[in-house]
Design a protein around this motif. Structure first.
Motif, PDB file in Angstrom:
ATOM      1  N   GLN A  20     -91.436  53.233 -35.307  1.00 15.02           N
ATOM      2  CA  GLN A  20     -91.511  51.996 -36.301  1.00 15.02           C
ATOM      3  C   GLN A  20     -93.208  51.982 -36.722  1.00 15.02           C
ATOM      4  N   ILE A  21     -94.173  52.472 -35.872  1.00 15.49           N
ATOM      5  CA  ILE A  21     -95.480  52.091 -36.440  1.00 15.49           C
ATOM      6  C   ILE A  21     -95.740  53.328 -37.257  1.00 15.49           C
ATOM      7  N   SER A  22     -95.212  54.497 -37.325  1.00 16.46           N
ATOM      8  CA  SER A  22     -95.535  55.309 -38.402  1.00 16.46           C
ATOM      9  C   SER A  22     -94.850  55.015 -39.754  1.00 16.46           C
ATOM     10  N   ALA A  23     -93.617  54.354 -39.554  1.00 17.56           N
ATOM     11  CA  ALA A  23     -93.163  53.557 -40.805  1.00 17.56           C
ATOM     12  C   ALA A  23     -93.963  52.644 -41.518  1.00 17.56           C
ATOM     13  N   LYS A  24     -94.559  51.652 -40.523  1.00 15.08           N
ATOM     14  CA  LYS A  24     -95.233  50.747 -41.298  1.00 15.08           C
ATOM     15  C   LYS A  24     -96.623  51.271 -41.838  1.00 15.08           C
ATOM     16  N   ILE A  25     -97.218  52.157 -41.125  1.00 14.34           N
ATOM     17  CA  ILE A  25     -98.493  52.565 -41.818  1.00 14.34           C
ATOM     18  C   ILE A  25     -98.405  53.479 -42.912  1.00 14.34           C
ATOM     19  N   SER A  26     -97.193  54.129 -42.876  1.00 15.13           N
ATOM     20  CA  SER A  26     -96.913  54.943 -44.048  1.00 15.13           C
ATOM     21  C   SER A  26     -96.754  54.458 -45.571  1.00 15.13           C
ATOM     22  N   LYS A  27     -96.529  52.885 -45.361  1.00 17.52           N
ATOM     23  CA  LYS A  27     -96.095  52.237 -46.393  1.00 17.52           C
ATOM     24  C   LYS A  27     -97.454  51.538 -46.878  1.00 17.52           C
ATOM     25  N   GLN A  33     -99.356  60.196 -46.294  1.00 17.69           N
ATOM     26  CA  GLN A  33     -98.439  60.602 -45.198  1.00 17.69           C
ATOM     27  C   GLN A  33     -99.159  60.050 -43.727  1.00 17.69           C
ATOM     28  N   ALA A  34     -98.382  59.662 -42.833  1.00 22.41           N
ATOM     29  CA  ALA A  34     -98.757  59.433 -41.397  1.00 22.41           C
ATOM     30  C   ALA A  34     -97.613  59.477 -40.597  1.00 22.41           C
ATOM     31  N   SER A  35     -98.672  59.752 -39.273  1.00 23.02           N
ATOM     32  CA  SER A  35     -97.460  60.261 -38.248  1.00 23.02           C
ATOM     33  C   SER A  35     -98.290  59.500 -36.769  1.00 23.02           C
ATOM     34  N   VAL A  36     -97.459  59.019 -35.952  1.00 22.26           N
ATOM     35  CA  VAL A  36     -97.887  58.516 -34.722  1.00 22.26           C
ATOM     36  C   VAL A  36     -96.994  59.107 -33.677  1.00 22.26           C
ATOM     37  N   VAL A  37     -97.602  60.065 -32.980  1.00 24.86           N
ATOM     38  CA  VAL A  37     -96.791  60.838 -32.052  1.00 24.86           C
ATOM     39  C   VAL A  37     -97.390  61.295 -30.745  1.00 24.86           C
ATOM     40  N   LEU A  63    -101.597  60.013 -27.048  1.00 21.61           N
ATOM     41  CA  LEU A  63    -100.916  59.525 -28.305  1.00 21.61           C
ATOM     42  C   LEU A  63    -102.047  59.996 -29.483  1.00 21.61           C
ATOM     43  N   ILE A  64    -101.330  60.312 -30.647  1.00 23.99           N
ATOM     44  CA  ILE A  64    -102.077  60.680 -31.688  1.00 23.99           C
ATOM     45  C   ILE A  64    -101.660  59.872 -32.934  1.00 23.99           C
ATOM     46  N   ILE A  65    -102.658  59.551 -33.807  1.00 24.32           N
ATOM     47  CA  ILE A  65    -102.390  58.641 -34.709  1.00 24.32           C
ATOM     48  C   ILE A  65    -103.198  59.757 -35.922  1.00 24.32           C
ATOM     49  N   ALA A  66    -102.420  60.167 -36.972  1.00 22.12           N
ATOM     50  CA  ALA A  66    -102.957  61.009 -38.201  1.00 22.12           C
ATOM     51  C   ALA A  66    -102.428  60.418 -39.413  1.00 22.12           C
ATOM     52  N   VAL A  67    -103.401  60.427 -40.257  1.00 22.98           N
ATOM     53  CA  VAL A  67    -103.049  59.845 -41.654  1.00 22.98           C
ATOM     54  C   VAL A  67    -103.673  60.701 -42.780  1.00 22.98           C
ATOM     55  N   ASP A 406     -87.334  54.065 -41.112  1.00 22.34           N
ATOM     56  CA  ASP A 406     -87.815  54.110 -42.535  1.00 22.34           C
ATOM     57  C   ASP A 406     -86.942  55.061 -43.486  1.00 22.34           C
ATOM     58  N   PRO A 407     -86.438  54.058 -44.518  1.00 22.67           N
ATOM     59  CA  PRO A 407     -85.648  54.813 -45.318  1.00 22.67           C
ATOM     60  C   PRO A 407     -86.274  55.549 -46.475  1.00 22.67           C
TER      61      PRO A 407
END
Length: 512
Positions: A20-27, A33-37, A63-67, A406-407
């Motif tokens: 859900q966090i990945s989807a929000k920051i990707s927008k 591109q963004a990934s939170v894993v 936890l990793i945040i990458a954008v 995230d559609p």
């Protein structure tokens, strides 16, 4: 183009929250591109492959945040991600849901001794150990995590059976326990129909349709997709069936699965016929004659399974009308060159069922998850001929949020299929409920608005959800219909309509 990453040591978050966090920051504007894993070896490799970080140093508890994107946008997205991660739910003494301040199952039980279910969503390498810990503490388990081997799954479920406990999963995404939706689930009325399913979206379809028909759900138990594999033996489905048979609130039981191993199916059907309650069985693609036993009723579609359950509950004959209502005039404007069915699904079982129905209507399709008799799609990113795609499969979700959350990627594929000159009908689903996108139709409608309706393929959709869902089913349906989309009452009906359109186009081409 900039790439920014940050590692947070010993900061575990479950996979749904991270998606859900990945989807929000990707927008966010300027983000490519963004990934939170979590920092598992698999995730580190996927980040490197995606160009989001070659030398990130992190362990599985980090936890990793990458954008990736415009530098200023990356900094803003990183700040938003940190803000979202720091947001904590408030603990309530009345709703049975507690803030995640406890660091072990033992501590959770010490503080809340009434807890008897552990929902586990950690990387697959660690999920089995946590599930075994929970079972040793006499807890039932919902194992949302995937990537657990069959050997470990068998070990977990054998222990559960010895301790008279239920294990839902691995890779169990949907359950409704005592009225509480877990994972990807919908808000349905409490009632007397119990469900055990090896398919998350299959359970969602049946429970929602039961709700539409005015009945309700006592319990909906998931098993995970591998439970009916010969090596596992249907341990969770058999135990779930036993639990529902002994539950005084449950009057009718529904079992859902893709085709199980033959020996496993026979074991389940034998137990179902002697459980003392009527049981509706939908083994997708199985012949009704192979399922029907005393007090066991075979359903050929997910919708029919719900219809039969409610009919049995009410003591009335079951009738499922899928309705061949496509008017040939609706295809009048389509060029004869548009002949293909294209399906783009968020729900894997919806893709599976649609393939079966199209096949029965004479249209075999390629897919990344083909049913028996269909072929494997040669190129995941390009459709050819009749093609039905499961966008929720691992091929598309590695390092990315599931399309129900995230559609974006799914909508991009829909746009590509609309633009393909061979597409006669585009078939797709919208899945509502907890965990799903807040406005699943909104972005899609923006894409549809970019494609003039003249000479475009017909659009056929199915919306899985209820009026009580956060997204409100009727509101999503009306938005689609306002955009010219044909909205079916169930997935099976949508697939049948798509087949009718393809047949009309095939006849048109042959006549020329």
């Amino acid at each position: 183009m900039s790439v920014i990453s940050q590692v947070f040591s010993n900061m575990y978050q479950d996979s749904v929250s991270l998606m859900q966090i990945s989807a929000k920051i990707s927008k966010q504007p300027g983000i490519e591109q963004a990934s939170v894993v979590m920092g598992t070896q698999t995730n580190l490799a996927q980040l490197a492959d995606a160009g989001l970080g070659q030398d990130i140093k992190a362990g599985p508890n980090d936890l990793i945040i990458a954008v990736k994107g415009v530098e200023a946008a990356c900094k803003e997205a990183m700040a938003l991600a940190r803000e979202l991660l720091s947001s904590k739910p408030q603990e309530s003494a009345t709703d049975g849901v507690f803030a995640p301040t406890l660091v072990s199952l033992d501590m959770a039980l010490e503080r809340h001794p009434q807890i008897n279910l552990a929902l586990i969503s950690v990387p697959g390498d660690y999920a089995a150990a946590e599930a075994i810990k929970a079972l040793q503490l006499d807890m039932n388990v919902m194992l949302f995590s995937d990537n657990v081997s069959l050997v470990l799954e068998k070990q977990i479920k054998t222990l559960a059976r010895e301790k008279n406990r239920l294990v839902m999963g691995p890779d169990c995404g949907t359950a409704i326990i005592n009225g509480m939706p877990l994972g990807f689930a919908n808000v349905v009325t409490r009632g007397t129909v119990g469900v055990v399913g090896a398919s998350g979206t299959g359970v969602q379809e049946v429970t929602c349709r039961v709700d539409h028909l005015g009945a309700g759900i006592s319990q909906a138990l998931g098993t995970g997709g591998h439970d009916l594999h010969e090596e596992i033996g249907g341990i969770s489905m058999l135990y779930g069936l036993e639990m529902l048979a002994n539950d005084p609130q449950t009057k009718v039981i529904v079992l859902i699965s893709k085709p199980p191993a033959r020996a496993v199916a026979e074991r389940i059907l034998e137990q179902a016929s002697t459980c003392g309650k009527p049981v509706v069985v939908n083994f997708l693609g199985a012949q009704p004659a192979d399922i029907t036993h005393e007090r066991v009723f075979a359903a050929t579609t997910l919708a029919e399974a719900a219809d039969m359950a409610v009919a049995l509950l009410n003591g009335k004959p079951s009738v499922t009308k899928l309705g061949e209502i496509i008017n040939p005039e609706q295809c009048h404007a389509l060029p004869a060159t548009r002949t293909d069915i294209r399906g783009v699904f968020a729900g894997g079982t919806f893709c599976f069922e649609s393939q079966l129905i199209c096949q029965q209507q004479g249209f075999s399709a390629a897919s990344n998850t083909p049913v028996s008799g269909n072929k494997k799609l040669a190129d995941l990113w390009r459709s050819s001929g009749h093609t039905l795609i499961d966008m929720g499969d691992d091929d598309f979700t590695r390092g990315k949020p599931h399309p129900m959350i995230d559609p974006t990627l799914r909508n991009q594929r829909i746009a590509a299929e609309i633009s393909d000159a061979h597409t006669a009908v585009l078939l797709f689903d919208l899945v509502l409920g907890y965990g799903a996108a807040a406005e699943p139709a909104a972005e899609l409608l923006e894409i549809l608005a970019q494609h003039p309706r003249k000479n475009c393929p017909l659009l056929v959709a199915h919306v899985c959800g209820t009026e009580a869902d956060p997204q409100q089913r009727s509101r999503q349906i009306q938005a689609l219909r306002n955009a010219g989309v044909l909205v079916a009452e169930c997935n099976a009906q949508a697939a049948l309509w798509a087949s009718q359109i393809a047949r009309i186009q095939a006849d048109k081409k042959e006549a020329k």
